[in-house]
Design a protein around this motif. Structure first.
Motif, short mmCIF file in Angstrom:
data_model
loop_
_atom_site.label_atom_id
_atom_site.label_comp_id
_atom_site.label_asym_id
_atom_site.label_seq_id
_atom_site.Cartn_x
_atom_site.Cartn_y
_atom_site.Cartn_z
N ARG A 19 10.37 4.25 43.45
CA ARG A 19 10.01 4.73 42.11
C ARG A 19 9.34 6.09 42.19
N HIS A 20 8.42 6.24 43.15
CA HIS A 20 7.72 7.52 43.31
C HIS A 20 8.70 8.63 43.67
N LEU A 21 9.59 8.38 44.61
CA LEU A 21 10.56 9.39 45.02
C LEU A 21 11.50 9.77 43.87
N GLU A 22 11.80 8.79 43.04
CA GLU A 22 12.64 9.06 41.86
C GLU A 22 11.96 10.05 40.92
N THR A 23 10.65 9.96 40.79
CA THR A 23 9.94 10.88 39.89
C THR A 23 9.94 12.31 40.41
N THR A 24 10.27 12.51 41.69
CA THR A 24 10.34 13.86 42.25
C THR A 24 11.72 14.47 42.09
N GLY A 25 12.66 13.71 41.50
CA GLY A 25 14.00 14.22 41.28
C GLY A 25 15.04 13.72 42.27
N ALA A 26 14.63 12.92 43.23
CA ALA A 26 15.59 12.37 44.19
C ALA A 26 16.41 11.27 43.52
N GLY A 27 17.62 11.09 43.99
CA GLY A 27 18.42 9.95 43.56
C GLY A 27 17.94 8.71 44.29
N VAL A 28 18.01 7.57 43.64
CA VAL A 28 17.59 6.33 44.28
C VAL A 28 18.62 5.24 44.04
N VAL A 29 18.78 4.39 45.02
CA VAL A 29 19.70 3.26 44.95
C VAL A 29 18.90 2.00 45.20
N GLU A 30 18.95 1.10 44.24
CA GLU A 30 18.17 -0.15 44.29
C GLU A 30 18.66 -1.08 45.39
N GLU A 31 17.77 -1.94 45.82
CA GLU A 31 18.10 -2.96 46.80
C GLU A 31 19.05 -3.98 46.19
N ALA A 32 20.08 -4.37 46.92
CA ALA A 32 21.12 -5.25 46.38
C ALA A 32 20.75 -6.73 46.45
N ALA A 33 20.11 -7.18 47.51
CA ALA A 33 19.87 -8.62 47.69
C ALA A 33 19.06 -9.20 46.54
N THR A 34 18.04 -8.49 46.10
CA THR A 34 17.21 -8.99 44.99
C THR A 34 18.05 -9.17 43.73
N ASP A 35 18.95 -8.22 43.48
CA ASP A 35 19.80 -8.33 42.29
C ASP A 35 20.82 -9.45 42.41
N VAL A 36 21.35 -9.66 43.61
CA VAL A 36 22.28 -10.78 43.83
C VAL A 36 21.54 -12.09 43.61
N ILE A 37 20.33 -12.19 44.12
CA ILE A 37 19.54 -13.41 43.93
C ILE A 37 19.27 -13.64 42.45
N ALA A 38 18.83 -12.61 41.73
CA ALA A 38 18.51 -12.76 40.31
C ALA A 38 19.74 -13.20 39.51
N LEU A 39 20.88 -12.60 39.79
CA LEU A 39 22.10 -12.98 39.07
C LEU A 39 22.45 -14.44 39.31
N HIS A 40 22.47 -14.85 40.56
CA HIS A 40 22.89 -16.22 40.87
C HIS A 40 21.85 -17.26 40.46
N GLN A 41 20.58 -16.88 40.44
CA GLN A 41 19.58 -17.80 39.88
C GLN A 41 19.81 -17.95 38.38
N ALA A 42 20.15 -16.86 37.70
CA ALA A 42 20.43 -16.94 36.26
C ALA A 42 21.68 -17.77 35.99
#
Length: 181
Positions: A19-42
């Motif tokens: 999040r901090h690096l994103e505020t400096t203008g860098a591109g950021v790519v979120e972690e995938a495992a957490t999103d896979v877990i959230a989707l399948h738990q839902a």
């Protein structure tokens, strides 16, 4: 485009750094495992990491996110984990890596997709449990060591990001990126 990996144990602060690096203008790519877990738990799967398909689900999402960055206009992109981390996850879970995972790891390694310097975000002495993070500190330290071993085996250089205040950690990353330009 320079692509850097942030890796480390669960709960080490990688997302806050992203999040901090994103505020400096860098591109950021979120972690995938957490999103896979959230989707399948839902979808009603309480512990999706126990599924034999979990590692490849994470890999598919990571590959899609990698492809998406091709159109970005950023000079620098930070990835919260990589397929190399997914290989470490496979080892940690004692699940043989799939052919797709091994092929992807070889593709990103041989093709120099990511910078050779990998930011290794160290644990902060605790792990805050979440719906997706049910790992103890002791388990996370084992996971951390496996990550170190996998990255080193594949020829990456680990840039240690020790525990400390967010601004200090982010400053270390930003300075390293500036120095290696």
């Amino acid at each position: 485009m320079r692509r850097y990996i942030l890796t480390g144990t669960p709960g080490s602060g990688k997302t806050a750094l992203l999040r901090h690096l994103e505020t400096t203008g860098a591109g950021v790519v979120e972690e995938a495992a957490t999103d896979v877990i959230a989707l399948h738990q839902a979808l009603g799967e309480p512990e999706p990491w126990r599924s034999p398909e979990f590692v490849d689900r994470v890999l598919r999402l990571q590959r899609g996110r990698q492809r998406d960055t091709a159109a970005w206009q950023h000079d620098t992109v930070f990835f919260d984990r990589s397929p190399i981390c997914t290989l470490a996850l496979s080892r940690y879970a004692a699940v043989p890596p799939s052919a797709a995972l091994l092929a992807e790891v070889e593709r990103v390694r041989a093709g120099h997709f990511y910078e050779r310097d990998v930011f290794f975000v160290r644990h902060q002495g605790f792990v805050q449990p979440t719906a997706a993070r049910r790992i103890t500190l002791a388990e996370s330290l084992v996971f951390e060591r496996i990550h170190e071993d996998v990255y080193r085996e594949l020829g990456y250089t680990l840039v240690d990001v020790p525990a400390g205040p967010l601004a200090t950690r982010a400053g270390l990353i930003e300075e390293t990126v500036r120095r290696t330009r």
